[in-house]
Design a protein around this motif. Structure first.
Motif, PDB file in Angstrom:
ATOM      1  N   GLY A 176       0.782  -1.071   0.000  1.00  0.00           N
ATOM      2  CA  GLY A 176      -0.012  -0.059  -0.085  1.00  0.00           C
ATOM      3  C   GLY A 176       0.800   1.122  -0.114  1.00  0.00           C
ATOM      4  O   GLY A 176       0.305   2.419   0.035  1.00  0.00           O
ATOM      5  N   GLY A 177       2.152   1.128  -0.026  1.00  0.00           N
ATOM      6  CA  GLY A 177       3.096   2.294  -0.053  1.00  0.00           C
ATOM      7  C   GLY A 177       4.137   2.442   1.103  1.00  0.00           C
ATOM      8  O   GLY A 177       4.303   1.166   1.693  1.00  0.00           O
ATOM      9  N   MET A 178       4.488   3.512   1.468  1.00  0.00           N
ATOM     10  CA  MET A 178       5.657   3.538   2.312  1.00  0.00           C
ATOM     11  C   MET A 178       4.968   3.382   3.794  1.00  0.00           C
ATOM     12  O   MET A 178       4.002   3.801   3.940  1.00  0.00           O
ATOM     13  N   LEU A 179       5.630   2.691   4.746  1.00  0.00           N
ATOM     14  CA  LEU A 179       5.064   2.431   6.126  1.00  0.00           C
ATOM     15  C   LEU A 179       6.192   3.106   7.006  1.00  0.00           C
ATOM     16  O   LEU A 179       7.225   2.857   6.962  1.00  0.00           O
ATOM     17  N   THR A 180       5.835   3.796   8.233  1.00  0.00           N
ATOM     18  CA  THR A 180       6.493   4.261   9.323  1.00  0.00           C
ATOM     19  C   THR A 180       6.015   3.856  10.505  1.00  0.00           C
ATOM     20  O   THR A 180       4.969   3.542  10.712  1.00  0.00           O
ATOM     21  N   GLU A 186       4.685  -3.278  12.596  1.00  0.00           N
ATOM     22  CA  GLU A 186       3.537  -4.327  12.595  1.00  0.00           C
ATOM     23  C   GLU A 186       3.637  -5.058  11.413  1.00  0.00           C
ATOM     24  O   GLU A 186       3.617  -6.551  11.480  1.00  0.00           O
ATOM     25  N   GLN A 187       4.066  -4.402  10.291  1.00  0.00           N
ATOM     26  CA  GLN A 187       4.115  -5.168   8.981  1.00  0.00           C
ATOM     27  C   GLN A 187       5.430  -5.900   8.790  1.00  0.00           C
ATOM     28  O   GLN A 187       5.547  -7.229   8.480  1.00  0.00           O
ATOM     29  N   GLU A 188       6.548  -5.509   9.705  1.00  0.00           N
ATOM     30  CA  GLU A 188       7.747  -6.423   9.617  1.00  0.00           C
ATOM     31  C   GLU A 188       7.591  -7.325  10.673  1.00  0.00           C
ATOM     32  O   GLU A 188       8.063  -8.592  10.193  1.00  0.00           O
TER      33      GLU A 188
END
Length: 269
Positions: A176-180, A186-188
């Motif tokens: 969905g794009g860049m995550l910070t 959570e995604q990691e």
């Protein structure tokens, strides 16, 4: 470094950066850093420029930082701000001094980064600092919009200001794009869990393949032993048949010889 601040006092700047483990006081004491701090309304823009030029020529710094040029727009026209900035940048180039200018924008959007900046063509590098709202939290990101004569990344990069200083994180982009921030963590975690599950399934499949191979080898060995046994039995039967054939031939010869007519010396009867 010559640092010109239009918004904070010297003590505020030293205290603020000390919270992220950056010591400015020692640089001030050694004469490596000079701070000029005052409100823009204390004098006219021409007076500010004259004072800055005088300090530049006296201090001869390697770097000049003006933080920021936004407040001076409160006390001068757009044309005056343009001339002030252009003359300051031109003098820095003449002296071989790196000039760093900061500017606040009304919205956290790339469109506003260069809006109303008349002197952007005179700048070698433009860096955009932004706040990204992802997963219910706001995190800091950086993007290089322009760097003259050099290639650069076109991706936002997350940076963190903590008690140990400023650190950058590698680019992390999901579907969905860049995550910070927490969304990235959570995604990691989900990706790590998926990697562990895939690794476990792979190991299970590898073990299943080994079991099937072992079973196949056992079946091949069992089948080979059975074939060998049948071959031995067949060979024994062939030998028995051969022996029986020889015995029958001898018996036949004996029967034929026992029924043959006999002859007397005196003649036939």
């Amino acid at each position: 470094v010559l640092y010109v601040s239009f918004e904070e006092s010297c003590s505020q700047i030293v205290s603020a950066v000390a919270s992220v483990n950056i010591d400015l006081q020692s640089s001030l004491d050694k004469g490596l850093l000079k701070l000029i701090t005052y409100l823009p309304e204390t004098a006219g823009l021409e007076t500010h420029l004259y004072h800055h030029v005088q300090v530049l020529r006296e201090f001869q710094p390697d770097h000049l930082i003006v933080d920021s040029i936004t407040p001076i727009s409160r006390m001068a026209s757009r044309r005056s701000v343009f001339e002030y900035t252009l003359r300051l940048v031109a003098l820095c180039r003449q002296m071989g001094t790196t000039c760093v200018l900061t500017r606040q924008i009304p919205s956290f959007n790339v469109e506003y980064a260069l809006k109303d900046v008349d002197f952007v063509s005179q700048l070698d590098t433009v860096i955009f600092l932004n706040y990204a709202e992802i997963g219910g939290e706001v995190n800091r990101t950086l993007l290089v919009l322009k760097t003259r004569g050099s290639s650069h990344s076109n991706q936002f990069r997350e940076y963190i200001i903590s008690g140990s200083g400023i650190s950058f994180r590698d680019v992390y982009a999901a579907s969905g794009g860049m995550l910070t921030g927490a969304a990235r963590e959570e995604q990691e975690f989900r990706e790590q869990a998926d990697d562990i599950r895939r690794h476990q399934r792979l190991r299970e499949k590898e073990r299943e393949i080994e079991r099937l191979r072992d079973l196949s080898r056992l079946k091949e060995e069992s089948l080979g032993a059975r074939i060998q046994q049948i071959e031995m039995e067949a060979d024994l039967l062939r030998k028995e048949n051969d022996a029986l054939g020889v015995t029958r031939a001898k018996r036949k010869q004996m029967r034929e010889s026992s029924y043959s007519p006999r002859r007397n010396k005196g003649g036939d009867r």
